[in-house]
Design an enzyme around this catalytic site. Structure first.
Site, short mmCIF file in Angstrom:
data_model
loop_
_atom_site.label_atom_id
_atom_site.label_comp_id
_atom_site.label_asym_id
_atom_site.label_seq_id
_atom_site.Cartn_x
_atom_site.Cartn_y
_atom_site.Cartn_z
N GLY A 90 0.78 -1.24 -0.05
CA GLY A 90 -0.19 0.03 0.10
C GLY A 90 0.93 1.13 -0.21
O GLY A 90 2.17 1.19 0.44
N ASP A 91 0.26 2.28 -0.71
CA ASP A 91 1.02 3.80 -0.21
C ASP A 91 0.98 4.10 1.02
O ASP A 91 0.00 3.79 1.84
CB ASP A 91 0.47 4.58 -1.17
CG ASP A 91 1.57 5.54 -1.61
OD1 ASP A 91 2.53 5.89 -0.94
OD2 ASP A 91 1.30 6.31 -2.78
N TYR A 92 1.49 5.05 1.56
CA TYR A 92 1.62 5.76 3.01
C TYR A 92 0.46 5.86 3.41
O TYR A 92 -0.68 6.72 2.93
CB TYR A 92 2.30 6.95 2.62
CG TYR A 92 3.07 7.44 4.04
CD1 TYR A 92 4.20 7.27 4.21
CD2 TYR A 92 2.08 8.52 4.86
CE1 TYR A 92 4.83 7.85 5.39
CE2 TYR A 92 2.67 8.64 6.04
CZ TYR A 92 3.86 8.40 6.55
OH TYR A 92 4.53 8.83 7.75
N GLY B 143 -2.40 4.52 2.79
CA GLY B 143 -3.61 4.15 1.99
C GLY B 143 -4.64 3.65 2.35
O GLY B 143 -5.71 3.47 1.90
#
Length: 759
Positions: free
Chosen positions: A302-304, A306
């Protein structure tokens, strides 16, 4: 604090998801899309507690990080380094990102390998976007080189430096197609074109991962942001994306596929939603498409935060719900939210997540750690002596200088103002970027230092001497400078030529830096207008991370160089072009529109039923003040030679199972050597789905001595003419095609037609 209770609806949804997964025919297909791992990995998983399994899916920002790293992500109240070290030993995290070099990595890895129960090595990641300590042009600038091989070489250097500092994994390449220049993250990718995006995505993956992923100068690439982040509405970062599946498959997905086909073993989910479903919670995107259809064998991170952000999206009730949704959708590893460690064990115990799914994600992560050689030698990339030896070497800086000059685009050169003579002329460098150790490396640099980069004045003085060069700021980036314009006018009047160093600062481009007006800031525009009134010849040296709408004196200057953010060797690379040591060879990877209000603008738009060839015909697809064209189109760029296209050789037809060989002669009739990017475009005149006015299919960069010419040949196959048809699958139809071999997406070059014939 998030409500940790789970609703009846959510519980039922979770149970339904488990049953659907168990019964799904895609299950076997997805299980096949896995890396081969030794039996020891499964034996290790069998020993792990649920908490230890969740820990292997939990990635956190390093508590011991550099000052720059802490400013690049939203602030959070994380643990101290000692606290994080304890978490690592306890098996609560799989690794950290954006840490502080080999010394930090050695302390953490040593503690884990000495004190943890299972001795599973940590993975160290970082945002190595366009260089580690040696910084290269921002990615969109490097794409202007139209040399994927150059991008592979700069990625190779970056990987060697970063791996020497203990880093196993980079969050790059960013392969989002960016068609709205208001979007700040345009600077991270390869621009607006699908084909260029594919080639640079694959090259960067190859560069970072090298020939052997276990080598101590190789690191894992991460293709991001999956998917279609560049289509954010209004060019607004983190915003909604709503595109048809056809557009998704035809425009936005191909560069990701190219990166995975090149061997990338990690993917990062994007912040945006697609047609109402956040990417972090989209099983069609992450499982059905990525793993099932494409056969991706790595893991999805996942992104930060997210996963947590699905609560704000209105897609998840609370952190537990967000964890369940993201994990079942196919996000194997959570970044920074800590949600997976906090909630996955309970979700498994409560029957909301199958333990088989948990084991599979853990297996993916451990398989990648094995592929990186971490189980064989957890310290293979952690060596402080090697870190120092590989940093900013002469060879690395030479590649940075080469990349800098190859990324520069000459938009305009009226009266052959450039190149400048090295002696005999007084040069006034004017503007906020004339001098100073700032805004040189560009956005998204974690480990590089502007203080070590070469500024414009340094580069010019090194090339032309110091006695005939003056420097005057004239204005700040976004504010007037008291007395600045007066001083600039005086400096211009005392000079023979002006280098006007203007544009965007580092904090005007990049993540969270969307702009409503993609113009030169007003104080700098006022400076340009005042300097232009002196009548002195002006060379605009433009600093930017996106395509800009140029106005007034900037637009009207006799010479304009697009220099992006060029990194460590900025000033030297610009000076090489200014004084003719290198003939500019860069071409625009993004269109420069006439006006900000045209955004999003891209060259391969549709014709519509009412095309607008000029400003005289009413009721056409244009704005009141401009045609549906670019001021400077995709692919545009000049050299110091004089380039002519002639002698198109194009067969009348192409057989259904055959090929089409087409050629043109490209000549340099000027007095200076030149490099030309010869571009092949087509247009399918009639299709069951409407086609763009042009599509880039191939290009070649050639070197031409003065007076020389070269016959440039391309070969097309039926697959090159495919589009996504009515059934949402690649298709091709017989018919007539326009073809151009030309210097840009708007230039005629040489033009002809051919028919695709089905026997």
């Amino acid at each position: 604090m998030s409500d940790l209770r789970i609703s009846r609806r959510a519980a039922l949804a979770g149970a339904s998801a488990i049953m659907a997964w168990a019964a799904s025919p895609a299950r076997a297909l997805l299980q096949a899309a896995e890396l081969d791992v030794p039996a020891s990995v499964d034996a290790l998983i069998a020993k792990m507690t649920l908490e230890e399994k969740a820990g292997q899916l939990n990635l956190m920002a390093a508590a011991w990080s550099g000052g720059v790293a802490t400013t690049l992500n939203p602030p959070s109240s994380g643990p101290s380094f000692d606290g994080q070290l304890g978490d690592a030993v306890a098996g609560k995290l799989t690794g950290v990102f954006n840490g502080n070099g080999a010394a930090m990595a050695r302390r953490m890895q040593s503690a884990v390998m000495r004190e943890s129960r299972l001795k599973i090595p940590l993975i160290f990641a970082a945002d190595v976007i366009h260089g580690h300590r040696t910084i290269f042009p921002v990615p969109v600038g490097e794409a202007a080189s139209f040399e994927p091989d150059l991008a592979e070489r700069t990625a190779r250097v970056a990987a060697s430096e970063a791996a020497g500092a203990g880093i196993d994994w980079t969050f790059f390449p960013m392969v989002d197609v960016a068609r709205d220049q208001r979007w700040g993250r345009t600077m991270e990718g390869a621009g607006e074109d699908v084909r260029l995006g594919e080639l640079f995505a694959a090259a960067r993956v190859r560069g970072f991962q090298g020939r052997d992923l276990k080598a101590n100068d190789a690191m894992m690439a991460c293709v991001k942001h999956f998917a279609a982040y560049g289509a954010a509405e209004g060019g607004l970062d983190y915003n909604t994306v709503d595109v048809s599946e056809r557009t998704l498959r035809e425009v936005y997905l191909p560069p990701y596929k190219a990166g995975f086909d090149a061997g990338a073993l990690s993917a990062m989910a994007s912040f945006n939603e697609i047609s109402g479903v956040p990417a972090h919670g989209n099983p069609w995107l992450l499982d059905t498409l990525l793993r099932g259809e494409w056969g991706f064998k790595g893991f999805v991170v996942g992104d930060y935060t997210g996963d947590e952000e699905m609560i704000a999206h209105g897609f998840a009730k609370d952190s537990r719900d967000a964890t369940r949704i993201a994990f079942l959708a196919g996000v194997d590893m959570s970044m920074q939210s800590n949600n997976y460690f906090l909630h996955l064990p309970a979700l498994v115990r409560d029957g909301d997540v199958p333990e088989e799914r948990l084991d599979r994600s853990v297996r993916r992560v451990l398989a990648v750690k094995h592929a990186l050689g971490l189980f064989d030698d957890p310290f293979r990339r952690i060596d402080p002596k090697r870190e120092k030896a590989r940093t900013r070497t002469k060879a690395n800086l030479a590649v940075s200088r080469e990349a800098a000059r190859k990324s520069i685009v000459l938009l305009k050169n009226d009266g052959d103002l450039l190149p400048l003579p090295r002696t005999g002329r007084k040069i006034a460098i004017i503007g906020p970027f004339a001098e100073g150790k700032h805004d040189l490396n560009g956005p998204w640099v974690v480990y590089g230092d502007n203080a070590q980069a070469v500024d414009l004045a340094e580069g010019v003085r090194a090339a032309a001497g110091t006695s005939n060069v003056t420097v005057t700021l004239g204005s700040k980036v976004e504010e007037p400078l008291p007395g600045g314009i007066e001083a600039a006018v005086a400096a211009a009047n005392a000079a023979d030529v002006v280098l006007l160093a203007i544009g965007e600062s580092e904090n005007m481009s990049g993540e969270a830096q969307s702009r409503t007006e993609i113009v030169v800031p007003a104080p700098q525009q006022a400076l340009a207008e005042a300097v232009a009134k002196t009548g002195k010849p002006i060379v605009v040296v433009l600093k930017n991370g996106r395509g800009l709408a140029l106005e007034g004196a900037v637009k009207d200057a006799p010479a304009i160089l697009v220099t992006w953010f060029l990194g460590s060797e900025s000033g030297n690379g610009i000076a090489d072009v200014l004084f003719g040591a290198y003939s500019p060879s860069g071409r625009l990877p993004v269109s420069f529109p006439h006006d900000s209000g045209q955004s999003p603008y891209y060259y391969d738009h549709k014709a519509t039923g009412r095309p607008a060839p000029n400003l005289t015909e009413p009721y056409r697809a244009r704005y009141r003040t401009t045609t549906n064209t670019a001021l400077y189109p995709f692919g545009h760029g000049l050299t110091y030679g004089v380039i002519e296209y002639r002698g198109l050789e194009l067969p009348q037809s192409m057989g259904w199972d055959g090929t089409l060989t087409v050629s043109a002669t490209v000549a340099n009739t000027g007095k200076r050597a030149a490099e030309e990017v010869v571009q092949l475009y087509i247009r399918d005149r009639v299709g069951s789905v409407t086609r763009p006015v042009r599509e880039l299919k191939a290009f070649r960069k050639i070197a031409l001595a003065p007076g020389a010419s070269e016959k440039v040949t391309f070969t097309l196959r039926r697959a090159d003419l495919e589009f996504i048809g009515l059934e949402l699958k690649p298709t091709v139809e017989p018919g007539t095609f326009d073809l151009w071999i030309a210097p840009s997406a708007q230039a005629d070059g040489v033009h002809g037609t051919f028919d695709l014939v089905k026997a």
